[in-house]
Motif scaffolding. Sequence first.
Motif, PDB file in Angstrom:
ATOM      1  N   GLU A 157       7.167   1.910   5.919  1.00  0.00           N
ATOM      2  CA  GLU A 157       6.151   0.861   5.930  1.00  0.00           C
ATOM      3  C   GLU A 157       5.503   0.750   7.303  1.00  0.00           C
ATOM      4  O   GLU A 157       4.293   0.566   7.428  1.00  0.00           O
ATOM      5  CB  GLU A 157       6.736  -0.494   5.528  1.00  0.00           C
ATOM      6  N   ILE A 158       6.328   0.867   8.336  1.00  0.00           N
ATOM      7  CA  ILE A 158       5.783   0.801   9.693  1.00  0.00           C
ATOM      8  C   ILE A 158       4.826   1.968   9.929  1.00  0.00           C
ATOM      9  O   ILE A 158       3.759   1.811  10.516  1.00  0.00           O
ATOM     10  CB  ILE A 158       6.928   0.793  10.718  1.00  0.00           C
ATOM     11  N   ARG A 171      14.438  -5.603   8.780  1.00  0.00           N
ATOM     12  CA  ARG A 171      14.075  -5.711   7.375  1.00  0.00           C
ATOM     13  C   ARG A 171      12.873  -4.846   7.023  1.00  0.00           C
ATOM     14  O   ARG A 171      12.369  -4.898   5.908  1.00  0.00           O
ATOM     15  CB  ARG A 171      13.812  -7.170   7.025  1.00  0.00           C
ATOM     16  N   ARG A 172      12.386  -4.114   7.994  1.00  0.00           N
ATOM     17  CA  ARG A 172      11.262  -3.219   7.729  1.00  0.00           C
ATOM     18  C   ARG A 172      11.782  -1.803   7.604  1.00  0.00           C
ATOM     19  O   ARG A 172      12.804  -1.436   8.181  1.00  0.00           O
ATOM     20  CB  ARG A 172      10.248  -3.278   8.864  1.00  0.00           C
ATOM     21  N   THR A 173      11.013  -0.977   6.899  1.00  0.00           N
ATOM     22  CA  THR A 173      11.385   0.427   6.789  1.00  0.00           C
ATOM     23  C   THR A 173      10.455   1.266   7.650  1.00  0.00           C
ATOM     24  O   THR A 173       9.324   0.868   7.943  1.00  0.00           O
ATOM     25  CB  THR A 173      11.283   0.910   5.333  1.00  0.00           C
ATOM     26  N   PHE A 191       2.672  -8.439   8.298  1.00  0.00           N
ATOM     27  CA  PHE A 191       3.097  -8.200   9.670  1.00  0.00           C
ATOM     28  C   PHE A 191       2.538  -9.291  10.567  1.00  0.00           C
ATOM     29  O   PHE A 191       1.363  -9.636  10.488  1.00  0.00           O
ATOM     30  CB  PHE A 191       2.619  -6.824  10.155  1.00  0.00           C
ATOM     31  N   GLU A 197       4.902  -8.736  15.618  1.00  0.00           N
ATOM     32  CA  GLU A 197       5.374  -7.438  15.132  1.00  0.00           C
ATOM     33  C   GLU A 197       4.368  -6.350  15.467  1.00  0.00           C
ATOM     34  O   GLU A 197       4.742  -5.238  15.872  1.00  0.00           O
ATOM     35  CB  GLU A 197       5.610  -7.498  13.615  1.00  0.00           C
ATOM     36  N   TYR A 253       1.682   1.272   8.043  1.00  0.00           N
ATOM     37  CA  TYR A 253       0.965   0.163   8.671  1.00  0.00           C
ATOM     38  C   TYR A 253       0.289   0.626   9.958  1.00  0.00           C
ATOM     39  O   TYR A 253      -0.826   0.215  10.281  1.00  0.00           O
ATOM     40  CB  TYR A 253       1.938  -0.976   8.958  1.00  0.00           C
ATOM     41  N   PHE A 293      13.189  -3.505  13.664  1.00  0.00           N
ATOM     42  CA  PHE A 293      12.758  -4.416  12.608  1.00  0.00           C
ATOM     43  C   PHE A 293      13.750  -4.291  11.460  1.00  0.00           C
ATOM     44  O   PHE A 293      13.559  -3.468  10.564  1.00  0.00           O
ATOM     45  CB  PHE A 293      11.344  -4.065  12.144  1.00  0.00           C
ATOM     46  N   ALA A 338      11.667   1.604  13.635  1.00  0.00           N
ATOM     47  CA  ALA A 338      12.069   0.701  12.554  1.00  0.00           C
ATOM     48  C   ALA A 338      13.396   0.015  12.846  1.00  0.00           C
ATOM     49  O   ALA A 338      13.689  -1.039  12.277  1.00  0.00           O
ATOM     50  CB  ALA A 338      12.153   1.472  11.238  1.00  0.00           C
ATOM     51  N   LYS A 363      11.678  -6.473   3.767  1.00  0.00           N
ATOM     52  CA  LYS A 363      10.513  -7.335   3.943  1.00  0.00           C
ATOM     53  C   LYS A 363       9.266  -6.472   3.885  1.00  0.00           C
ATOM     54  O   LYS A 363       9.163  -5.467   4.587  1.00  0.00           O
ATOM     55  CB  LYS A 363      10.599  -8.046   5.290  1.00  0.00           C
ATOM     56  N   ARG A 364       8.338  -6.859   3.074  1.00  0.00           N
ATOM     57  CA  ARG A 364       7.133  -6.049   2.918  1.00  0.00           C
ATOM     58  C   ARG A 364       5.899  -6.883   3.221  1.00  0.00           C
ATOM     59  O   ARG A 364       5.822  -8.058   2.929  1.00  0.00           O
ATOM     60  CB  ARG A 364       7.045  -5.484   1.505  1.00  0.00           C
TER      61      ARG A 364
END
Length: 308
Positions: A103-104, A98-100, A70, A74, A107, A96, A93, A66-67
Amino acid sequence: MRRTPSCTSDGLKKGAWTPEEDQKLISYVQKHGEGGWRSLPQNAGLQRCGKSCRFRWTNYLKPGIKRGDFTPEEDETIIKLHAQLGNRWATIAQHFPRRTDQEIKNYWHAHLKKRLPKTRIDPTMTTGGSSSSSTTVTAGGTKTDTECAKQQPSEPKTQRSATALLLNKLATRVTQCVGPPRPFNGNGTFFHLFPGCTAPQSSDNNNITDSLTTPESGNANDEGVLNDIMACEFSSLSCFDELNNWQNNNESVVPGAIQVANHTDSTTVNYHEGLWDDDAIDDHMIFDTVRSLGFYDSNLFSSSDDSP
DNA sequence: AATCGTCACAACCGCCTTTCG
DNA sequence: CCGAAAGGCGGTTGTGACGAT
């Protein structure tokens, strides 16, 4: 030990991936599965290093990722986890699915870090996830006794929120010993690490700090409290067996065995209460962390002297 | 229209741990 | 047990988009 470079630059392409490259990588991984990243580029006909392929697949091409977008929930969870764990993005991560971590991490740097002044979390104290930390994670996600007993790297002498530092150190130690926290119960406290532990009431908090020397006054020295707690060192923490016991047989360990029952000093409690006045972190996180450690180290809070 | 600064994101790099022969 | 290979993690950099001047 001398290592071979993971990526040689001989004729390898760098920079943004093209759709054609993505398709080659996807097709190859779908056919052969993940792994063997170093030989993958040659086998898949890609002019990339294996590390780059693994990165591209793991963070962008892997199904189910998931990209973007947020949610506020989250955001809040990331902030709280970061306060607990520091820059341990991979651990964060895990909350989450589906998050990497990539990405976290991005972000965080792009959006969430800016909120720190409002929440009074010192951005300079995010050292809990330093790559220099040395931990051993077993297949079950736990650490060995030896690893639990290892000293944490000494913190640089910089001005920072000692309470936040303390929280992160404790969180780091707990996490090293028992793995990442389970999902929040809704109020951001730590007791969820240990199923069956109940949220501490304010009166419970008064029972924690007897084994710690207390500040001289309400204007206590942050470092003093921090050092007092860390001086306990947790070196006798025998978390591995207890944790396994807990996880494998949840009924064999009674939460009531937490070794804080006979202690009444509340100075440190009051001291911390003066520091956290926002919703992002509260002193329950500290207390629950300490308490959880006490749960696994009966010596930690069972003596009035400062020897664990 | 051109230049500059900022931001967000993708990707790379170096180091570490784990695995395996 | 040793050493090389592989995988993983976190920090950092590169770059394009976009807005301000």
